[in-house]
Scaffold this active site. Structure first.
Site, mmCIF file in Angstrom:
data_model
loop_
_atom_site.group_PDB
_atom_site.id
_atom_site.type_symbol
_atom_site.label_atom_id
_atom_site.label_comp_id
_atom_site.label_asym_id
_atom_site.label_seq_id
_atom_site.Cartn_x
_atom_site.Cartn_y
_atom_site.Cartn_z
ATOM 1 N N GLY A 180 0.799 -1.226 0.000
ATOM 2 C CA GLY A 180 0.000 0.000 0.000
ATOM 3 C C GLY A 180 0.826 1.267 0.000
ATOM 4 N N SER A 181 0.622 2.131 -0.987
ATOM 5 C CA SER A 181 1.485 3.298 -1.118
ATOM 6 C C SER A 181 0.960 4.214 -2.221
ATOM 7 C CB SER A 181 2.912 2.844 -1.444
ATOM 8 O OG SER A 181 2.872 1.829 -2.433
#
Length: 214
Positions: A180-181
């Site tokens: 997640g980013s």
């Protein structure tokens, strides 16, 4: 020609660990007890998938550096080249492919790494306060493009395999972010943005902007 691997090499140790744990519990205690571990294994495998991509060859195209959703589009201050620029931000959730690809072809002029916090990557303040890795690439036509890997709430590892002085080709895989980013792009003001807020992106294939004069 190098054969493309369907599962990212960054995930091999994680996949091996969770698969081994699931197998151990499955054969010692039973499949019911192992079921949660098998579900975790499926999640880890899907997270580290890395399918091959067809790179757009349109003149002047700036391709998506990541799979995800466009969460910001507009004019902003580029903190790396100290200029006004057009910014496009792409958020990757845990179900997106997390390989990062170069949006343009050119020479890497500089690389910056900044340690930082781990706010939710969907928040605008993540661009300023989270751990991040930025590359400045000058295209063959002389345009300056900056793209930034930004760690998220869960992401704790930014991987970048290139450095200043090297050349990147459009769509070339150059890094990976775990769990997640987001990726921010800072483009010349003359660029034409071809994506809108909320659009989904496919790395290397989708054109998110076009350089002026192309």
């Amino acid at each position: 020609m190098t054969k493309h691997l369907i599962l990212a090499r960054e995930g091999w140790p994680h996949i091996a660990i969770v698969t081994g744990a699931a197998l151990l519990v499955h054969f010692i205690i039973g499949w019911i007890w192992a079921l949660p571990l098998w579900l975790v294994t499926l999640f880890v495998v899907q997270f580290f998938r890395d399918p091959p991509r067809t790179v757009s060859n349109l003149p002047g195209a700036i391709v998506a550096p990541a799979d995800g959703q466009v969460i910001a589009v507009g004019e902003a201050f580029d903190p790396y080249l100290k200029r006004q620029a057009k910014r496009v931000s792409i958020f990757m959730n845990v179900f997106n492919v997390h390989s990062n690809r170069s949006p343009v072809a050119g020479k890497i002029m500089q690389r910056w790494y900044s340690a930082g916090a781990f706010f939710n990557a969907a928040l605008d303040k993540a661009s300023e306060h989270n751990e991040r890795n930025a590359l400045w690439v000058r295209t063959d036509g002389g345009a300056d493009v900056v793209f930034v890997q930004v760690a998220g709430l869960i992401a704790r590892r930014i991987l970048c395999y290139v450095d200043a002085g090297e050349r990147l080709e459009r769509g070339q895989r150059y890094g990976f972010i775990r769990f997640g980013s987001r990726v921010d792009l800072y483009l010349p003001l003359e660029s034409r943005i071809d994506m809108a807020l909320g659009d989904k992106t496919c790395a290397a294939t989708d054109v998110i902007a076009t350089l002026s004069g192309s």
